[in-house]
Write a protein that holds these residues in place. Structure first.
Motif, PDB file in Angstrom:
ATOM      1  N   ALA A 268      38.122  61.940 118.235  1.00  0.00           N
ATOM      2  CA  ALA A 268      36.694  61.625 118.048  1.00  0.00           C
ATOM      3  C   ALA A 268      36.546  60.473 117.054  1.00  0.00           C
ATOM      4  N   ALA A 269      37.384  60.458 116.018  1.00  0.00           N
ATOM      5  CA  ALA A 269      37.308  59.394 115.016  1.00  0.00           C
ATOM      6  C   ALA A 269      37.664  58.043 115.622  1.00  0.00           C
ATOM      7  N   ALA A 270      38.760  58.022 116.406  1.00  0.00           N
ATOM      8  CA  ALA A 270      39.176  56.766 117.037  1.00  0.00           C
ATOM      9  C   ALA A 270      38.066  56.266 117.964  1.00  0.00           C
ATOM     10  N   ALA A 271      37.530  57.209 118.763  1.00  0.00           N
ATOM     11  CA  ALA A 271      36.457  56.830 119.686  1.00  0.00           C
ATOM     12  C   ALA A 271      35.210  56.426 118.913  1.00  0.00           C
ATOM     13  N   GLY A 272      34.962  57.066 117.765  1.00  0.00           N
ATOM     14  CA  GLY A 272      33.766  56.763 116.967  1.00  0.00           C
ATOM     15  C   GLY A 272      33.774  55.341 116.442  1.00  0.00           C
ATOM     16  N   SER A 273      34.950  54.873 115.993  1.00  0.00           N
ATOM     17  CA  SER A 273      35.039  53.498 115.496  1.00  0.00           C
ATOM     18  C   SER A 273      34.631  52.525 116.594  1.00  0.00           C
ATOM     19  N   VAL A 274      35.102  52.820 117.812  1.00  0.00           N
ATOM     20  CA  VAL A 274      34.791  51.949 118.947  1.00  0.00           C
ATOM     21  C   VAL A 274      33.328  52.095 119.351  1.00  0.00           C
ATOM     22  N   TYR A 275      32.842  53.328 119.330  1.00  0.00           N
ATOM     23  CA  TYR A 275      31.445  53.590 119.703  1.00  0.00           C
ATOM     24  C   TYR A 275      30.504  52.801 118.802  1.00  0.00           C
ATOM     25  N   GLY A 276      30.843  52.775 117.504  1.00  0.00           N
ATOM     26  CA  GLY A 276      30.009  52.043 116.548  1.00  0.00           C
ATOM     27  C   GLY A 276      29.977  50.550 116.823  1.00  0.00           C
ATOM     28  N   LEU A 277      31.027  50.039 117.441  1.00  0.00           N
ATOM     29  CA  LEU A 277      31.057  48.619 117.808  1.00  0.00           C
ATOM     30  C   LEU A 277      30.201  48.343 119.045  1.00  0.00           C
ATOM     31  N   LEU A 278      30.133  49.341 119.916  1.00  0.00           N
ATOM     32  CA  LEU A 278      29.464  49.119 121.211  1.00  0.00           C
ATOM     33  C   LEU A 278      27.977  49.431 121.179  1.00  0.00           C
ATOM     34  N   TYR A 279      27.594  50.440 120.404  1.00  0.00           N
ATOM     35  CA  TYR A 279      26.205  50.915 120.465  1.00  0.00           C
ATOM     36  C   TYR A 279      25.643  51.121 119.055  1.00  0.00           C
ATOM     37  N   PRO A 280      24.325  50.916 118.898  1.00  0.00           N
ATOM     38  CA  PRO A 280      23.704  51.336 117.641  1.00  0.00           C
ATOM     39  C   PRO A 280      23.691  52.865 117.581  1.00  0.00           C
ATOM     40  N   PHE A 281      23.759  53.428 116.378  1.00  0.00           N
ATOM     41  CA  PHE A 281      23.834  54.894 116.278  1.00  0.00           C
ATOM     42  C   PHE A 281      23.103  55.366 115.022  1.00  0.00           C
ATOM     43  N   ASN A 282      22.712  56.620 115.052  1.00  0.00           N
ATOM     44  CA  ASN A 282      22.164  57.282 113.859  1.00  0.00           C
ATOM     45  C   ASN A 282      22.674  58.717 113.835  1.00  0.00           C
ATOM     46  N   SER A 283      22.278  59.444 112.816  1.00  0.00           N
ATOM     47  CA  SER A 283      22.868  60.783 112.647  1.00  0.00           C
ATOM     48  C   SER A 283      22.513  61.738 113.789  1.00  0.00           C
ATOM     49  N   GLY A 284      21.433  61.420 114.519  1.00  0.00           N
ATOM     50  CA  GLY A 284      21.043  62.301 115.631  1.00  0.00           C
ATOM     51  C   GLY A 284      21.622  61.864 116.977  1.00  0.00           C
ATOM     52  N   SER A 285      22.423  60.803 116.984  1.00  0.00           N
ATOM     53  CA  SER A 285      22.953  60.297 118.267  1.00  0.00           C
ATOM     54  C   SER A 285      23.889  61.290 118.953  1.00  0.00           C
ATOM     55  N   HIS A 286      24.363  62.273 118.199  1.00  0.00           N
ATOM     56  CA  HIS A 286      25.358  63.184 118.788  1.00  0.00           C
ATOM     57  C   HIS A 286      24.781  64.066 119.878  1.00  0.00           C
ATOM     58  N   TYR A 287      23.443  64.284 119.887  1.00  0.00           N
ATOM     59  CA  TYR A 287      22.863  65.140 120.932  1.00  0.00           C
ATOM     60  C   TYR A 287      23.091  64.525 122.311  1.00  0.00           C
ATOM     61  N   ASP A 288      22.782  63.222 122.403  1.00  0.00           N
ATOM     62  CA  ASP A 288      22.967  62.536 123.673  1.00  0.00           C
ATOM     63  C   ASP A 288      24.451  62.494 124.043  1.00  0.00           C
ATOM     64  N   LEU A 289      25.263  62.258 123.016  1.00  0.00           N
ATOM     65  CA  LEU A 289      26.698  62.113 123.246  1.00  0.00           C
ATOM     66  C   LEU A 289      27.333  63.411 123.740  1.00  0.00           C
ATOM     67  N   ILE A 290      26.957  64.531 123.117  1.00  0.00           N
ATOM     68  CA  ILE A 290      27.623  65.787 123.480  1.00  0.00           C
ATOM     69  C   ILE A 290      27.273  66.185 124.922  1.00  0.00           C
ATOM     70  N   SER A 291      26.030  65.855 125.351  1.00  0.00           N
ATOM     71  CA  SER A 291      25.680  66.204 126.730  1.00  0.00           C
ATOM     72  C   SER A 291      26.529  65.381 127.705  1.00  0.00           C
ATOM     73  N   ARG A 292      26.799  64.124 127.352  1.00  0.00           N
ATOM     74  CA  ARG A 292      27.652  63.308 128.214  1.00  0.00           C
ATOM     75  C   ARG A 292      29.097  63.817 128.194  1.00  0.00           C
ATOM     76  N   LEU A 293      29.568  64.163 127.007  1.00  0.00           N
ATOM     77  CA  LEU A 293      30.962  64.640 126.898  1.00  0.00           C
ATOM     78  C   LEU A 293      31.157  65.936 127.673  1.00  0.00           C
ATOM     79  N   LEU A 294      30.181  66.833 127.556  1.00  0.00           N
ATOM     80  CA  LEU A 294      30.301  68.092 128.299  1.00  0.00           C
ATOM     81  C   LEU A 294      30.288  67.828 129.798  1.00  0.00           C
ATOM     82  N   SER A 295      29.444  66.874 130.230  1.00  0.00           N
ATOM     83  CA  SER A 295      29.423  66.532 131.659  1.00  0.00           C
ATOM     84  C   SER A 295      30.794  66.068 132.102  1.00  0.00           C
ATOM     85  N   ILE A 296      31.425  65.228 131.279  1.00  0.00           N
ATOM     86  CA  ILE A 296      32.735  64.670 131.652  1.00  0.00           C
ATOM     87  C   ILE A 296      33.799  65.759 131.722  1.00  0.00           C
ATOM     88  N   VAL A 297      33.859  66.612 130.690  1.00  0.00           N
ATOM     89  CA  VAL A 297      34.941  67.612 130.686  1.00  0.00           C
ATOM     90  C   VAL A 297      34.713  68.687 131.746  1.00  0.00           C
TER      91      VAL A 297
END
Lengths: 292, 254
Positions: A201-230
Motif C-alpha cells: 500500500a505504501a509503494a502504491a501510495g507514493s505513486v498514487y500521490g503522483l497521479l491524483y490529488p488526495f485528501n484524508s477521505g480519499s480512501h473511501y473511494d479507493l477501498i471500493s475500487r480495491l474490493l472490486s478488483i480483488v
C-alpha cells in the motif's frame, strides 16, 4: 479509434498501480481471511508520507518508496498485533471487517490532524512530461508508476515463490493446521503478512500521490475500487488481483474515452457485477483458490 | 520389552466444556506400529492431538523418550521428532510436490540438510521425483498419501502420528500406504496410527488398542485383536477367524 486506443493505454498503465494496491489486500485475505478495509487508508497514508518527504526534504516520491514501505510495514505489523491478533480465530473474518474499518477511520483522523483535510498533490518537475509514440501520448509519471508497480509485484512474486518464508505464507494460506504441524508460527506469518500488505500500500501510495490529488477521505473511494478488483480476481489470489485490475482499469478507461468519463466511474462496479453473475467466486476464485 | 518411547498416563482432554478423553493410558514401543481403533467419537484423533501438542491435556501426562512434553509447543515437539499427519489431506494443494517436501523441513535451520533429506525421502518414495513439479492437489489420493509419508521423513522423525491414513483411498492405494507404514517401522520409526478401517489397520500393526468413550479398553497384538471375537463383532464386521486374520495380514488393503 485513436481515443479508444489512447484509453486502453491509459487503462493498462493505471492497472499496474491498482494491481499493486490490490495485491496487498488479497495477500492479507489469503493469509488471515481478513478483509482489510484499512488498505485504502494505508495507501493514502503512503501518499501523505511521500508528499511530506518531497515537500520537506525534496526526496522524489519514487526514491521515497523504500522509506514509506518500511514505515507502513511497521504500521501493518502493529495493526495486526494490536487489533487483529486479539480476535478469536472463530470470529476473526466477521469481526475484522469492523476492526479494519475502525483502523481506517483512526488513520483518517490522524491524517486529518497532521495534514488537514485539504486536497494535496505531489508536483514533481516531470509531473506533466509525456512521450508521444505513434501518435499516442504516454505520460512519463504513469509509465514510471506502471514499471515500478511491475517491479514491486515481481519482488512480491519472488518472495512468495522463491523463499522459505514465502513457502510458509503459501502453506498457511492453503492448509493452516498442516502448516502449524510443520512448525510454521501462524501468528508470526500473519503479522509479517499484514506488514507486507501494508508495505505494498505504501509503494502504491507514493505513486498514487503522483497521479491524483488526495485528501484524508480519499480512501473511501479507493477501498471500493480495491474490493472490486480483488473480488473480481478472486479473493486470495495475487495473480487474480493483477488480472482484475487490468480488466477493470482498461474497461473503465475505454468507457471514459468512448462514452463519457462520468460513466467510467460506474464501470468498476458494472464489470464486477457482470463477472460475478457468471463466476460467483471471481475470475480465479476456484482454480487458484489458496494459490495466492 | 524395551522402554516405551511414548507413554500417556491418565490423560483427560477435550474441547469446550466436555471431556473427550477420560483417562487414557497407553504405552507405545519404539520402532513399532501401534493402531488405535474404536467407534466414531471415541477420541482417537484427540489422542494424536494431545501427543503432537495441538491440544493440551487437562489432566494426566504425555511422556516422550522419558521427558514429560505437555508444556512444549507443537513446534518444539516437532523439533524432538514428533510428526503429526492429520486426517484430512495435509498437503498444500497449490504447491508443487517438491515444495511440499521442502515444507517438511521448515522447522530445521540447516537448509542444505533439508535439501539432502528431501532427496533421500524422494528416493524412498519415487512418486515424489516422478511428480516433483506437479501441484500436489493434482495427485491421486494414494499418491498424496505417499507424498505425506515422504514429507514426514524429512524431519528424521522418532514418532509419526497418522490420522486415518487410508481414508478415501482405493484398495490398491490402501495396500501401498500400509506397506509404506510398515516400511517406516522397519527403518526404526515409531508409528501411532488411528484407523477406521480396523481390519487393515490392525493387520499392518504390531500392537492394537481399542478406545471407547475416551478410555483404552483393550491392548493386544494386532494379530490377536483380529481374532478377538468381541473386537470382531464390534469393529471387524463380525468376522474373526484365524483365516480372516491371515488374509488381512497378507493383504492389508482388503
Amino acid at each position: 479509434m485513436h481515443a479508444l486506443i489512447q484509453g486502453i493505454i491509459l487503462g493498462i498503465l493505471t492497472a499496474g498501480v491498482y494491481a499493486l494496491m490490490a495485491s496487498g489486500q488479497t495477500l492479507i485475505f489469503g493469509i488471515m481471511k481478513v478483509v482489510n478495509l484499512a488498505q485504502g487508508a494505508m495507501v493514502i497514508l503512503g501518499a501523505y508520507l511521500a508528499f511530506q518527504l518531497f515537500t520537506s526534504f525534496g526526496i522524489d516520491p519514487f526514491l521515497a518508496i523504500p522509506i514509506t514501505t518500511v514505515a507502513l510495514f511497521v504500521v501493518g505489523v502493529l495493526v495486526q498485533l494490536l487489533f487483529l491478533r486479539p480476535l478469536r480465530s472463530d470470529d476473526r473474518s466477521e469481526l475484522s471487517l469492523l476492526v479494519t474499518f475502525a483502523v481506517a477511520l483512526l488513520l483518517e483522523g490522524i491524517m486529518s490532524v497532521i495534514w488537514s483535510t485539504s486536497d494535496r498533490s505531489i508536483n514533481t518537475h516531470y509531473a506533466n512530461s509525456s512521450w508521444t509514440v505513434f501518435g499516442y501520448q504516454i505520460t512519463l509519471v504513469r509509465l514510471w508508476a506502471f514499471l515500478l508497480s511491475l517491479f514491486a509485484l515481481g519482488l512480491l512474486y519472488l518472495l512468495l515463490n522463491r523463499t522459505r518464508f514465502g513457502r510458509a505464507i503459501r502453506a498457511s494460506v492453503q492448509n493452516p493446521e498442516s502448516a502449524t504441524l510443520l512448525g510454521v508460527q501462524s501468528e508470526r506469518v500473519s503479522a509479517i503478512g499484514f506488514g507486507l500488505g501494508a508495505a505494498t500500500a505504501a509503494a502504491a501510495g507514493s505513486v498514487y500521490g503522483l497521479l491524483y490529488p488526495f485528501n484524508s477521505g480519499s480512501h473511501y473511494d479507493l477501498i471500493s475500487r480495491l474490493l472490486s478488483i480483488v473480488i473480481l480476481g478472486g479473493l486470495g489470489s495475487v495473480g487474480g488481483a493483477v488480472i482484475g485490475a487490468l480488466v477493470i482499469s482498461v474497461s473503465s478507461a475505454i468507457v471514459a474515452s468512448a462514452i463519457s468519463p462520468i460513466w467510467s466511474e460506474m464501470t468498476f462496479f458494472i464489470v464486477l457485477l457482470l463477472v460475478l453473475l457468471v463466476r460467483p467466486r471471481g475470475l480465479f476464485g476456484t482454480a487458484a483458490r489458496g494459490a495466492i | 520389552m524395551s522402554e516405551p518411547i511414548l507413554v500417556l498416563r491418565s490423560v483427560v482432554a477435550g474441547y469446550g466444556a466436555g471431556d473427550i478423553l477420560k483417562g487414557v493410558d497407553l504405552e507405545v514401543q519404539p520402532a513399532t506400529v501401534t493402531c488405535l481403533i474404536g467407534p466414531n467419537g471415541a477420541g482417537k484423533s484427540t489422542v494424536l492431538k494431545c501427543v503432537s501438542g495441538l491440544l493440551r491435556p487437562r489432566q494426566g501426562s504425555v511422556t516422550y523418550r522419558g521427558d514429560v512434553i505437555d508444556p512444549l509447543s507443537t513446534r518444539k515437539r516437532l523439533s524432538r521428532g514428533i510428526v503429526h499427519v492429520p486426517q484430512d489431506r495435509s498437503l498444500f494443494p497449490a504447491m508443487t510436490v517438491w515444495d511440499n517436501l521442502l515444507m517438511g523441513g521448515y522447522a530445521m535451520k540447516d537448509q542444505k540438510e533439508v535439501r539432502r533429506r528431501v532427496e533421500q525421502a524422494a528416493d524412498t518414495f519415487p512418486i515424489c521425483r516422478q511428480r516433483a513439479h506437479d501441484h500436489a492437489g493434482s495427485l491421486s489420493g494414494g499418491e498424496q498419501k505417499q507424498v505425506e509419508l515422504a514429507r514426514t521423513l524429512v524431519l528424521d522423525p522418532g514418532l509419526v502420528l497418522l490420522d486415518e491414513p487410508s481414508i478415501g483411498l482405493d484398495p490398491k492405494s490402501r495396500t501401498q500406504v500400509f506397506a509404506s507404514i510398515r516400511g517406516l517401522a522397519e527403518q526404526g520409526i515409531t508409528v501411532l496410527l488411528v484407523e477406521q478401517n480396523a481390519r487393515s489397520g490392525l493387520a499392518a500393526s504390531d500392537i492394537g488398542a481399542v478406545l471407547e468413550t475416551g478410555i483404552v479398553r483393550l491392548v493386544d497384538s494386532g494379530a490377536s485383536l483380529l481374532t478377538n471375537p468381541e473386537v470382531a463383532r464390534l469393529y471387524l464386521g463380525g468376522h474373526a477367524t484365524p483365516a480372516a486374520a491371515t488374509a488381512a495380514t497378507s493383504a492389508p488393503g482388503r
